[in-house]
Design a protein around this motif. Structure first.
Motif, mmCIF file in Angstrom:
data_model
loop_
_atom_site.group_PDB
_atom_site.id
_atom_site.type_symbol
_atom_site.label_atom_id
_atom_site.label_comp_id
_atom_site.label_asym_id
_atom_site.label_seq_id
_atom_site.Cartn_x
_atom_site.Cartn_y
_atom_site.Cartn_z
ATOM 1 N N VAL A 1 132.626 -21.463 -24.393
ATOM 2 C CA VAL A 1 131.848 -22.660 -24.744
ATOM 3 C C VAL A 1 130.398 -22.248 -24.963
ATOM 4 N N VAL A 2 129.898 -22.533 -26.163
ATOM 5 C CA VAL A 2 128.512 -22.220 -26.504
ATOM 6 C C VAL A 2 127.743 -23.540 -26.630
ATOM 7 N N SER A 3 126.652 -23.621 -25.883
ATOM 8 C CA SER A 3 125.816 -24.836 -25.919
ATOM 9 C C SER A 3 124.540 -24.568 -26.705
ATOM 10 N N ASP A 4 124.123 -25.557 -27.463
ATOM 11 C CA ASP A 4 122.863 -25.483 -28.210
ATOM 12 C C ASP A 4 121.761 -26.049 -27.323
ATOM 13 N N THR A 5 120.988 -25.141 -26.756
ATOM 14 C CA THR A 5 119.901 -25.584 -25.865
ATOM 15 C C THR A 5 118.536 -25.433 -26.522
ATOM 16 N N GLU A 6 118.502 -25.087 -27.800
ATOM 17 C CA GLU A 6 117.225 -24.879 -28.485
ATOM 18 C C GLU A 6 116.742 -26.192 -29.088
ATOM 19 N N SER A 7 115.540 -26.564 -28.712
ATOM 20 C CA SER A 7 114.970 -27.812 -29.237
ATOM 21 C C SER A 7 114.595 -27.649 -30.701
ATOM 22 N N PRO A 8 114.729 -28.703 -31.466
ATOM 23 C CA PRO A 8 114.316 -28.613 -32.874
ATOM 24 C C PRO A 8 112.783 -28.565 -32.976
ATOM 25 N N THR A 9 112.297 -28.133 -34.120
ATOM 26 C CA THR A 9 110.851 -28.184 -34.390
ATOM 27 C C THR A 9 110.607 -29.202 -35.494
ATOM 28 N N ILE A 10 109.430 -29.847 -35.456
ATOM 29 C CA ILE A 10 109.082 -30.846 -36.455
ATOM 30 C C ILE A 10 107.659 -30.587 -36.945
ATOM 31 N N THR A 11 107.439 -30.713 -38.235
ATOM 32 C CA THR A 11 106.104 -30.555 -38.836
ATOM 33 C C THR A 11 105.761 -31.837 -39.570
ATOM 34 N N CYS A 12 104.725 -32.508 -39.088
ATOM 35 C CA CYS A 12 104.317 -33.754 -39.739
ATOM 36 C C CYS A 12 103.472 -33.455 -40.982
ATOM 37 N N PRO A 13 103.490 -34.325 -41.988
ATOM 38 C CA PRO A 13 102.631 -34.144 -43.175
ATOM 39 C C PRO A 13 101.151 -34.369 -42.795
ATOM 40 N N ALA A 14 100.293 -33.889 -43.666
ATOM 41 C CA ALA A 14 98.838 -34.060 -43.422
ATOM 42 C C ALA A 14 98.458 -35.538 -43.515
ATOM 43 N N ASP A 15 97.325 -35.908 -42.864
ATOM 44 C CA ASP A 15 96.826 -37.280 -42.942
ATOM 45 C C ASP A 15 96.454 -37.616 -44.381
ATOM 46 N N VAL A 16 96.647 -38.876 -44.775
ATOM 47 C CA VAL A 16 96.361 -39.333 -46.148
ATOM 48 C C VAL A 16 95.398 -40.525 -46.075
ATOM 49 N N SER A 17 94.363 -40.471 -46.917
ATOM 50 C CA SER A 17 93.397 -41.603 -47.016
ATOM 51 C C SER A 17 93.448 -42.144 -48.441
ATOM 52 N N VAL A 18 93.683 -43.435 -48.605
ATOM 53 C CA VAL A 18 93.722 -44.071 -49.944
ATOM 54 C C VAL A 18 92.984 -45.402 -49.880
ATOM 55 N N ALA A 19 92.580 -45.874 -51.072
ATOM 56 C CA ALA A 19 91.928 -47.194 -51.180
ATOM 57 C C ALA A 19 93.008 -48.254 -51.316
#
Length: 234
Positions: free
Chosen positions: A207-225
């Motif tokens: 039995v092999v368990s996946d104990t590795e947490s995923p990684t997430i990369t958020c997009p850069a902040d955006v400023s609009v009118a």
């Protein structure tokens, strides 16, 4: 009266004319003791004949835990048509009754009469291995995934196989030791077999368990009118 001595010499009293072999008592009135060699009358007619020369069974299963079978048999008898004495019987080859014999083992008896004539008989055993080997699988294994992989390389000991005879071995199906096991449960099946073709199986799980947490990369902040006429923007 004639009395045998050692099966060859006959002795007695005589009071009349007697011819025995080449000895003659010529006085018909005398009474005397005499011994006459009558070996010339013991003429070999035929060799001895053995009977009862066979084991109760020549097809045997091996004793439990042993690579042989206990063989029990009686001693055959011999008869002879020759007039002088009975033939002797002896075992001239093979293990004695009660011995543990292997496949193909044979036993031979020989009968010998007073003239050296012989008769022989023999038999051979077929010994069968009907005992299954014993196999012990390794204990179930648990592992965590290799870093960055949705699997793990897992190694463990081989199963052990024992048998009453030499020549047992095992084979396996599955990923086996050293294989790359996917996340989840995998089953390996091992078969232990002996030289006679008897086989037995066992299974073990990895039995092999996946104990590795995923990684997430958020997009850069955006400023609009805001959109015209709206208090917001698409």
């Amino acid at each position: 009266n004639l009395n045998a001595l050692n099966g060859q010499i006959y002795c007695g009293d005589v009071s009349h004319s007697l011819v025995a072999g080449d000895i003659v008592s010529g006085d018909p009135l005398c009474t005397s003791d005499f011994c006459v060699d009558v070996s010339a009358t013991c003429v070999p007619n035929s060799p001895p004949v053995l009977s009862g020369c066979q084991a109760p069974s020549v097809n045997l299963n091996m004793d439990a835990g042993l690579c042989c079978a206990t063989a029990v048999f009686g001693i055959p008898t011999a008869t002879d048509s020759d007039p002088c004495g009975s033939p002797s019987v002896s075992q001239t080859f093979g293990a004695g009754s009660g011995a543990c014999v292997t496949d193909g083992a044979s036993v031979q008896f020989t009968a010998t009469d007073n003239f050296g004539a012989t008769d022989q008989c023999s038999w051979a055993y077929s010994v069968f291995d009907a005992e299954f080997p014993s196999i012990t699988c390794p204990a179930g294994e648990t592992a965590t995934n290799d870093t960055g992989q949705c699997s793990a390389v897992v190694s463990f000991s081989d199963p052990s196989v024992t048998d009453n005879c030499p020549g047992s071995a095992f084979s396996g199906s599955g990923l086996l030791s050293g294989g790359t096991y996917p996340v989840g449960s995998s089953t390996n099946t091992y078969t232990g077999s002996d030289a006679a073709g008897n086989a037995v199986a066992c299974t073990m799980s990895v039995v092999v368990s996946d104990t590795e947490s995923p990684t997430i990369t958020c997009p850069a902040d955006v400023s609009v009118a805001n959109d015209p006429g709206n208090c917001g923007a698409v």
